[in-house]
Scaffold this motif. Structure first.
Motif, PDB file in Angstrom:
ATOM      1  N   LEU A 216      46.253  40.067  40.740  1.00  9.90           N
ATOM      2  CA  LEU A 216      46.259  41.517  40.554  1.00  9.90           C
ATOM      3  C   LEU A 216      45.737  41.895  39.174  1.00  9.90           C
ATOM      4  CD1 LEU A 216      49.738  42.376  42.150  1.00  9.90           C
ATOM      5  CD2 LEU A 216      47.475  42.773  43.154  1.00  9.90           C
ATOM      6  N   ASN A 217      46.085  41.066  38.172  1.00 15.09           N
ATOM      7  CA  ASN A 217      45.595  41.317  36.816  1.00 15.09           C
ATOM      8  C   ASN A 217      44.073  41.149  36.746  1.00 15.09           C
ATOM      9  OD1 ASN A 217      46.166  41.533  33.753  1.00 15.09           O
ATOM     10  ND2 ASN A 217      45.019  39.618  33.909  1.00 15.09           N
ATOM     11  N   GLU A 219      41.976  41.551  39.112  1.00 12.72           N
ATOM     12  CA  GLU A 219      41.333  42.631  39.869  1.00 12.72           C
ATOM     13  C   GLU A 219      41.518  43.992  39.212  1.00 12.72           C
ATOM     14  OE1 GLU A 219      43.152  42.260  43.661  1.00 12.72           O
ATOM     15  OE2 GLU A 219      41.926  40.533  44.286  1.00 12.72           O
ATOM     16  N   LYS A 221      44.318  45.707  38.948  1.00 12.12           N
ATOM     17  CA  LYS A 221      45.346  46.535  39.580  1.00 12.12           C
ATOM     18  C   LYS A 221      46.601  46.645  38.716  1.00 12.12           C
ATOM     19  CE  LYS A 221      43.666  45.491  44.217  1.00 12.12           C
ATOM     20  NZ  LYS A 221      43.928  44.789  45.498  1.00 12.12           N
ATOM     21  N   SER A 274      53.502  50.805  45.228  1.00 13.56           N
ATOM     22  CA  SER A 274      53.110  50.645  43.828  1.00 13.56           C
ATOM     23  C   SER A 274      53.196  49.186  43.375  1.00 13.56           C
ATOM     24  CB  SER A 274      54.030  51.504  42.950  1.00 13.56           C
ATOM     25  OG  SER A 274      53.769  51.259  41.590  1.00 13.56           O
ATOM     26  N   TYR A 275      52.099  48.715  42.838  1.00 13.42           N
ATOM     27  CA  TYR A 275      52.084  47.358  42.298  1.00 13.42           C
ATOM     28  C   TYR A 275      53.009  47.232  41.081  1.00 13.42           C
ATOM     29  CZ  TYR A 275      47.999  46.555  45.247  1.00 13.42           C
ATOM     30  OH  TYR A 275      47.157  46.436  46.313  1.00 13.42           O
ATOM     31  N   GLU A 276      53.281  48.350  40.422  1.00 15.59           N
ATOM     32  CA  GLU A 276      54.118  48.322  39.233  1.00 15.59           C
ATOM     33  C   GLU A 276      55.562  47.928  39.558  1.00 15.59           C
ATOM     34  OE1 GLU A 276      53.260  48.413  36.187  1.00 15.59           O
ATOM     35  OE2 GLU A 276      51.149  48.859  36.574  1.00 15.59           O
TER      36      GLU A 276
END
Length: 466
Positions: A216-217, A219, A221, A274-276
């Protein structure tokens, strides 16, 4: 505390180096290559942790140990600079590889020195977690608001010099009397192996999540250097506090509970939430994970036959398992989505819980079946208070006695570790001899362990009567 300061300085320079490498790789080679390069760096870092005990055994002379530590610090600083300023891909890769090996070597030295210096203190968890938390709070603004790479590189170079100044000379892990040595080593080596198995399982769980986060980092996101990383700090501090309570049992229980809650993150990722949410909870769990893979080994390694190896074993296991997990995670995430990770996480959590329960039951059964120990390290430390009270020792004399009995240090070494002069230390030793009615250390050891055995027998009699 010196051990805390050493942990802090080392972790700052390592984190600055590690995060700079990930950014550099993504910039030069593209986001698709980051998982493979990350896995390679983890493998080399694990090798660096294993290199330290090998060097310590083959080059026992203090002068040679100093040279190896100085060389590792120089390699780490120089390779960080080369990686940042060079435009040659081969130089960047070689510099990154060298920095990870050197970082692992220095990490092994820091953990070993901390284990010896914190031995029997009862604050290993809090000292370690406070050091890592402080290093994150120092590294975060330098990495994000430091004003460019030169500030970061200057911090790495200066930190390497400070680290050498603080860690040297490396302390020696003192052994216990020969009568207890073999039983002590066998007992603590068994506990270390059990801890390594749990860390192995926990690292599989962490490795899957870390693989998700790295992808994810890469990419764009999420970003691993932004504010959610600061939630690492409360996780560390809570875990460090728990590690010093009830022989770490609370830490095991809470770490498994946090892992169970985090294990459902694939559902959030699959539904595009949310990815967060994943990012935040992962860093909170990471605090518990790092304490769990470090503190048990700090506490147990000094009583094993090979403390240089066991002090950093949790870190070695983590890096090798992460190396194996990252690439398959990235491939499966692309081909099958995140759902498969839910089943893997559930299986690992169940395995961790089952093994932890079996280990606890085995300890309780051994405790119920066997007679209480009278010469093991933990028992010796517990007996110090009653011995000091019986012979009216002052607080300072008790501290000196602990160094004499538990660590077998000379007057010069005791003075250095307690920050008093050798002459003052010798006066305290003389006072201890006079109060105990002995003339030398050998006689003091005999009376200490004799009193310890008698106290244990009295406790057994009272237990039977009740």
């Amino acid at each position: 505390m010196r051990a805390t300061a050493v942990f802090t300085v080392y972790t700052v320079i390592y984190l600055l180096t590690e995060f700079a490498l990930y950014g550099r790789f993504s910039e030069i080679f593209g986001s698709g290559s980051v998982p493979a390069l990350y896995a390679t760096l983890m493998f080399l870092n694990g090798c660096g942790y294993l290199l330290f005990p090998c060097v310590s055994r083959f080059f026992a002379e203090e002068r040679k140990k100093r040279w190896f530590l100085a060389a590792a610090a120089a390699v780490l600083a120089a390779s960080a600079i080369l990686t940042d300023v060079s435009s040659q891909h081969a130089v960047v890769i070689l510099g990154a590889f060298a920095s990870m090996i050197a970082g692992g070597y220095l990490g092994g030295a820091a953990l070993y020195a901390g284990a010896v210096r914190l031995r029997g203190s009862g604050v290993e968890g809090r000292a370690f977690s406070a050091a890592i938390a402080l290093s994150v709070l120092i590294q975060f603004p330098i990495q994000n608001y430091g004003g460019g790479p030169y500030i970061r590189l200057a911090a790495i170079a200066a930190g390497s010099l400070i680290f050498l100044k603080m860690i040297l000379p490396l302390p020696e892990a003192r052994s216990f009397p020969a009568e207890a040595a073999e039983n002590t080593k066998r007992k603590y080596t068994g506990e270390l192996v059990a801890a390594a198995v749990i860390v192995l399982l926990l690292s599989h769980f962490y490795g899957i999540g870390d693989g998700f986060l790295m992808k994810l980092n890469a990419e764009g996101k999420v970003s691993v250097v932004t504010w959610p990383r600061l939630l690492y700090v409360p996780g560390l501090l809570i875990a460090g506090f728990l590690a010093d309570r009830k022989n770490g049992r609370y830490l095991t229980a809470v770490t498994l509970a946090v892992a169970s809650v985090l294990s459902v993150y694939p559902l959030f990722l699959e539904k595009g939430l949310s990815y967060e949410i994943f990012h935040v909870t992962f860093w909170l769990f990471n605090g518990f994970y790092v304490v769990y893979l470090s503190v048990p080994f700090l506490k147990l390694s000094v009583n094993s036959g090979f403390p240089e190896l066991w002090a950093g074993m949790g870190r070695s296991v983590k890096q090798f398992v992460n190396c194996i997990s990252v690439i398959p995670t990235a491939i499966l995430l692309d081909s099958s989505g995140p759902r498969w990770a839910l089943y893997c996480n559930a299986a690992v959590v169940v395995a961790m819980t089952a093994f932890s329960c079996l280990t606890l039951l085995r300890k309780n059964a051994a405790s119920d079946a066997g007679a209480p120990e009278t010469t093991g390290p933990g028992v010796v430390e517990e007996h110090l208070g009653s011995f000091a009270e019986r012979y009216s020792l002052t607080k300072r004399e008790t501290m000196v006695l602990e160094k004499m009995i538990v660590e077998d240090e000379t007057a010069k070494e005791i003075g250095r570790s307690l920050y008093i002069s050798e002459r003052s230390c010798q006066r305290h030793i003389t006072a201890i001899y006079e109060k105990a009615g002995v003339k030398n250390r050998a006689a003091l050891l005999m009376i200490f362990f004799k009193d310890n055995n008698e106290t244990t027998k009295d406790i057994q009699k009272l237990t039977i009567q009740k």
